[in-house]
Design a protein around this motif. Structure first.
Motif, mmCIF file in Angstrom:
data_model
loop_
_atom_site.group_PDB
_atom_site.id
_atom_site.type_symbol
_atom_site.label_atom_id
_atom_site.label_comp_id
_atom_site.label_asym_id
_atom_site.label_seq_id
_atom_site.Cartn_x
_atom_site.Cartn_y
_atom_site.Cartn_z
ATOM 1 N N THR A 32 -32.421 -20.708 49.691
ATOM 2 C CA THR A 32 -33.499 -21.442 49.031
ATOM 3 C C THR A 32 -34.343 -20.476 48.204
ATOM 4 N N LEU A 33 -34.434 -20.756 46.899
ATOM 5 C CA LEU A 33 -35.338 -19.988 46.039
ATOM 6 C C LEU A 33 -36.713 -20.635 45.994
ATOM 7 N N TRP A 34 -36.742 -21.952 45.978
ATOM 8 C CA TRP A 34 -37.985 -22.704 46.131
ATOM 9 C C TRP A 34 -37.657 -24.138 46.533
ATOM 10 N N GLU A 35 -38.626 -24.807 47.098
ATOM 11 C CA GLU A 35 -38.464 -26.209 47.469
ATOM 12 C C GLU A 35 -39.801 -26.923 47.324
ATOM 13 N N ILE A 36 -39.728 -28.213 47.063
ATOM 14 C CA ILE A 36 -40.919 -29.053 46.893
ATOM 15 C C ILE A 36 -40.727 -30.306 47.738
ATOM 16 N N GLY A 37 -41.642 -30.556 48.676
ATOM 17 C CA GLY A 37 -41.586 -31.755 49.489
ATOM 18 C C GLY A 37 -40.845 -31.555 50.789
ATOM 19 N N ILE A 38 -40.596 -32.675 51.462
ATOM 20 C CA ILE A 38 -39.909 -32.715 52.755
ATOM 21 C C ILE A 38 -38.738 -33.681 52.614
ATOM 22 N N PRO A 39 -37.521 -33.281 52.963
ATOM 23 C CA PRO A 39 -36.389 -34.213 52.845
ATOM 24 C C PRO A 39 -36.402 -35.266 53.951
ATOM 25 N N ASP A 40 -37.164 -36.328 53.704
ATOM 26 C CA ASP A 40 -37.298 -37.387 54.712
ATOM 27 C C ASP A 40 -37.147 -38.784 54.113
ATOM 28 N N ARG A 41 -36.632 -38.876 52.865
ATOM 29 C CA ARG A 41 -36.367 -40.141 52.174
ATOM 30 C C ARG A 41 -37.637 -40.904 51.836
ATOM 31 N N SER A 42 -38.738 -40.187 51.716
ATOM 32 C CA SER A 42 -40.027 -40.802 51.434
ATOM 33 C C SER A 42 -40.836 -39.876 50.543
ATOM 34 N N ALA A 43 -41.725 -40.467 49.741
ATOM 35 C CA ALA A 43 -42.652 -39.681 48.925
ATOM 36 C C ALA A 43 -44.016 -39.568 49.584
ATOM 37 N N LEU A 75 -38.524 -32.088 34.017
ATOM 38 C CA LEU A 75 -38.053 -33.377 34.528
ATOM 39 C C LEU A 75 -38.654 -34.459 33.651
ATOM 40 N N LYS A 76 -37.822 -35.041 32.809
ATOM 41 C CA LYS A 76 -38.313 -36.046 31.862
ATOM 42 C C LYS A 76 -37.907 -37.434 32.329
ATOM 43 N N GLN A 77 -38.906 -38.331 32.388
ATOM 44 C CA GLN A 77 -38.660 -39.751 32.677
ATOM 45 C C GLN A 77 -39.032 -40.515 31.405
ATOM 46 N N PRO A 78 -38.060 -40.838 30.545
ATOM 47 C CA PRO A 78 -38.380 -41.357 29.215
ATOM 48 C C PRO A 78 -38.606 -42.864 29.144
ATOM 49 N N ARG A 79 -38.235 -43.596 30.184
ATOM 50 C CA ARG A 79 -38.307 -45.062 30.110
ATOM 51 C C ARG A 79 -39.763 -45.511 30.178
ATOM 52 N N ASN A 80 -40.176 -46.391 29.252
ATOM 53 C CA ASN A 80 -41.618 -46.666 29.145
ATOM 54 C C ASN A 80 -41.954 -48.074 28.681
ATOM 55 N N GLN A 81 -41.085 -49.021 28.963
ATOM 56 C CA GLN A 81 -41.398 -50.398 28.568
ATOM 57 C C GLN A 81 -42.394 -51.074 29.510
ATOM 58 N N SER A 82 -42.584 -50.505 30.683
ATOM 59 C CA SER A 82 -43.447 -51.116 31.693
ATOM 60 C C SER A 82 -44.109 -50.019 32.508
ATOM 61 N N PRO A 83 -45.327 -50.268 33.014
ATOM 62 C CA PRO A 83 -45.982 -49.257 33.870
ATOM 63 C C PRO A 83 -45.290 -49.073 35.202
ATOM 64 N N PHE A 84 -44.393 -50.007 35.551
ATOM 65 C CA PHE A 84 -43.764 -49.963 36.874
ATOM 66 C C PHE A 84 -42.432 -49.221 36.858
ATOM 67 N N GLN A 85 -41.980 -48.792 35.685
ATOM 68 C CA GLN A 85 -40.758 -47.991 35.624
ATOM 69 C C GLN A 85 -41.082 -46.579 36.081
ATOM 70 N N GLY A 86 -40.335 -46.078 37.022
ATOM 71 C CA GLY A 86 -40.657 -44.743 37.484
ATOM 72 C C GLY A 86 -39.739 -44.258 38.577
ATOM 73 N N ILE A 87 -40.000 -43.036 38.979
ATOM 74 C CA ILE A 87 -39.226 -42.321 39.993
ATOM 75 C C ILE A 87 -40.178 -41.861 41.086
ATOM 76 N N MET A 88 -39.755 -41.997 42.329
ATOM 77 C CA MET A 88 -40.427 -41.317 43.431
ATOM 78 C C MET A 88 -39.473 -40.255 43.966
ATOM 79 N N TYR A 89 -39.929 -39.024 43.962
ATOM 80 C CA TYR A 89 -39.105 -37.929 44.469
ATOM 81 C C TYR A 89 -39.236 -37.850 45.983
ATOM 82 N N ASP A 90 -38.143 -37.479 46.608
ATOM 83 C CA ASP A 90 -38.163 -37.174 48.033
ATOM 84 C C ASP A 90 -38.289 -35.668 48.246
ATOM 85 N N TYR A 91 -37.466 -34.888 47.508
ATOM 86 C CA TYR A 91 -37.391 -33.454 47.790
ATOM 87 C C TYR A 91 -36.619 -32.785 46.665
#
Length: 658
Positions: free
Chosen positions: A465-476, A635-651
């Motif tokens: 591991t060089l770096w990590e962000i978050g906890i791998p638990d399937r939740s944000a 990390l680019k999330q380009p979709r923008n037709q609605s405020p509800f389009q998005g990603i939740m990262y786990d880890y």
């Protein structure tokens, strides 16, 4: 005492919480329009032959169900279905009205009745193409009743192809009585009235079903948001929920002692109780998953499944007791029901009893040589049996049965009372990436007790591991969940770290925190609990349109092996019509190093979930793209037709060369 407690401490009943209130045998009365089952504690009235629950009498209340509703809108089984042909029938909501009534068991100890609705090709396009047999059971001395149903699609070419978008049981309780709702220890409260959601009393918000209470009947609710999705539960926690009336002090609880008949495994989220007062038992549904959780049946594809039994438990307090203690009693009764599973009383041969089932046990270990040399016990691992499929397929499986258990601190697990059939054994371990699947199928036969011994899961790993962000638990949940806009508060979730993500409108807070530039996370300096927003969503612009966002992860490398390959592990906790494009050290490169493409329909962000379906991507990063010194992953999330389009990262994790 709370805003609803005009109901008086002097209220008392002669009944109590237990089932010892009466030793009267069970009686059955049948007439042209109704069937009544009575054990001296509970009286259940069902329409004949439709099998709709029209009356429920208990503890002095002649009907716990909403008497202002039409009889067919009080307690019922329903389906939502779509034809998979050219008939044009899509998203059809159907309350299951049976056409035939039959007595299955009639003794002083038990009455079981059946209300069935057969299907034949003459009903094509009119009704869901399944035979449905609804059962209701009342036992002697029981403070409640049981219900279950057998659904069947026959293996004949005449049987229409269809999808089953939802099936459930719904109960509509009396709004003049049931004001206190409980779905978990940290989610129980006095609730607004259904009238508070009507025009003039509520203002609709941006997402369907959410309203702001502007002129509620009870003034203390003014300014709150009401949204039924704020009260959803994961299957693993969805064992008991319901409502309390103070006058008389009565509890109405829906208890589900097993999840074997629910789709999607332990993390699947479902509606339960919400303003109505409504109490639901959802068995199949697309919420927090999308079309992946909608079972589809081909023309003539044979299928049969038993949903339930679930227990509708009624309780009451004795003199001087706080009615809110009925929640604690309901939890105790839930353990009684769990310990009684599988029930011995259902008369249908499609519900196998304990001796007709089998058990599987073993021990799960984790091998990750970059953490420690020895194998690590799979503490808290979820280990389950589900229909054969690919690694991780259990979370999208929605036709058949699943059986899950949680491993102890040593990794030992025991999966009990499994229906006969062929399964794969699946697992995932909190704290480790990915999914495990045992390499051999497991066949369950009556009375078997299979010991699979020590199983070793090797999670995805190629280098240190060089770096990590978050906890791998399937939740944000570990990331930064902002405070809600004061205009959109549900006070139940204030100062509630376990449920703070359930507030309405949190997606809009991203643009307020990052109005001009996007999130930048610096490894070694930033704290993901404070500096990593829980969801990557579009930003609202001044003209009220939205724009995609690009997050940065900055990190330093002292030595780069330019001829070697590095690995970026990106686990997503949810996705809604979104995309993640990954670029390294060049944000303007025309082609990203990697893209997920358009993925996800879980709507978890808009529906106040902290996860939807789980996605894992393993991305090769050539050492030639990296430099000694500062590097940036975009990390680019380009979709923008609605405020509800998005990603939740786990880890996220970057691994060096092996």
């Amino acid at each position: 005492m709370g805003i609803w407690t005009r109901v008086i401490e002097s209220i008392c009943t002669c009944g109590g919480k237990g089932e010892e209130m009466s030793s009267t045998g069970v009686r059955l009365r049948i007439n042209d329009h109704h069937v009544v089952i009575d054990n001296g504690i509970v009286q259940v009235t069902l329409s004949n032959p439709e099998g709709l629950l029209t009356g429920l009498q208990y503890n002095g209340l002649d009907n716990l169900l909403e008497v202002l509703n039409q009889p067919g809108n009080r307690g019922y089984w329903d389906v939502v279905w779509s034809a998979l042909d050219d008939s044009g029938r899509k998203g059809v909501f159907e309350v299951i009205n049976a056409t035939s009534f039959k007595v299955i068991v009639e003794t002083e100890e038990q009455v079981e009745v059946s209300f069935s609705r057969p299907w034949d090709p003459s009903l094509k396009g009119k009704l869901a193409p399944i035979n449905i047999d609804k059962r209701f059971v009342l036992l002697r001395g029981s403070s409640g009743f049981y219900t279950y149903a057998i659904y069947e699609h026959l293996g004949s070419e005449e049987w229409q192809a269809f999808s089953l978008g939802e099936t459930r049981i719904a109960f509509k309780l009396r709004k003049d009585k049931f004001h206190y709702m409980a779905v978990a220890d940290d989610r129980r409260r006095y609730m607004p009235l259904p009238d508070d959601r009507l025009p003039g009393r509520a203002q609709p918000l941006a997402f369907q079903e959410a309203v702001s209470l502007i002129n509620p009947v009870v003034p203390e609710f003014k300014g709150e948001v009401d949204d039924k999705y704020q009260y959803t539960c994961e299957n693993r926690d969805l064992m008991v929920h319901g409502w309390i009336s103070h006058d008389p002090p009565v509890g109405f609880w829906q208890i589900t002692p097993s999840n074997e008949f629910r789709s999607g495994g332990p993390l699947k989220q479902n509606l339960c109780s919400h303003v109505g007062p409504t109490c639901l038992a959802v068995f199949v549904g697309a919420h927090y998953a999308g079309d992946d959780q909608v079972p589809k049946f081909g023309q003539g594809e044979p299928w049969k499944k038993v949903f339930g039994p679930v227990f509708i438990y009624l309780n009451s307090t004795t003199c001087g007791q706080d009615p809110l203690t009925l929640w604690d009693d309901a939890k105790r009764q839930t353990m009684v029901e769990v310990n009684s599973w599988p029930y011995s009383f259902p008369a249908s041969e499609d519900f196998p009893k304990s001796h007709e089932r089998g058990n599987v046990r073993g021990r799960l270990l984790v091998r990750d040589r970059y953490i420690q040399d020895d194998e690590i016990p799979g503490n808290g691992a979820y280990v389950g049996l589900a229909p054969p499929g690919d690694v991780g397929s259990w979370q999208r499986e929605c036709k058949d049965y699943q059986f899950w258990s949680e491993a102890d601190s040593s990794g030992d697990f025991s999966i009990k009372s499994v229906r006969c059939g062929e399964y794969n054994l699946y697992a995932w371990v909190p704290g480790f990436l990915g999914d495990y699947r045992y390499h051999l199928p497991i066949t369950i036969t009556p009375g078997c007790d299979i010991n699979v011994g020590n199983l070793v899961y090797e999670p995805p790993r190629e280098g240190p591991t060089l770096w990590e962000i978050g906890i791998p638990d399937r939740s944000a949940a570990e990331f930064h969940v902002p405070d809600p806009d004061p205009k959109y508060v549900n006070p139940l979730f204030l100062n509630n770290p376990k449920s703070n993500f359930r507030q309405y409108g949190l997606w809009e807070r991203y643009g307020e925190l990052y109005p001009y530039t996007d999130l930048v996370f610096t490894v070694g300096e930033s704290d993901y609990r404070k500096d990593w927003f829980y969801a990557q969503v579009p930003r609202r612009k001044e003209d009220n349109s939205y724009e995609g966002t690009t997050w940065q992860i900055k990190f330093r490398l002292e030595n780069v092996q330019r001829a070697a390959s590095y690995k970026l592990r990106m686990a997503l906790a949810g996705a809604t019509l979104a995309e993640v494009q990954v670029r390294v050290n060049d944000p303007n490169k025309a082609r990203p190093l990697f893209t997920t493409g358009l993925i996800g329909r879980d709507n978890a962000i808009a529906r106040h979930g902290i996860h939807g379906l789980y996605w894992l991507y393993n991305i090769d990063v050539s050492g030639s793209l990296l430099v000694e010194g500062e590097n940036i992953v975009y990390l680019k999330q380009p979709r923008n037709q609605s405020p509800f389009q998005g990603i939740m990262y786990d880890y996220l994790r970057l691994e060096g060369p092996a």
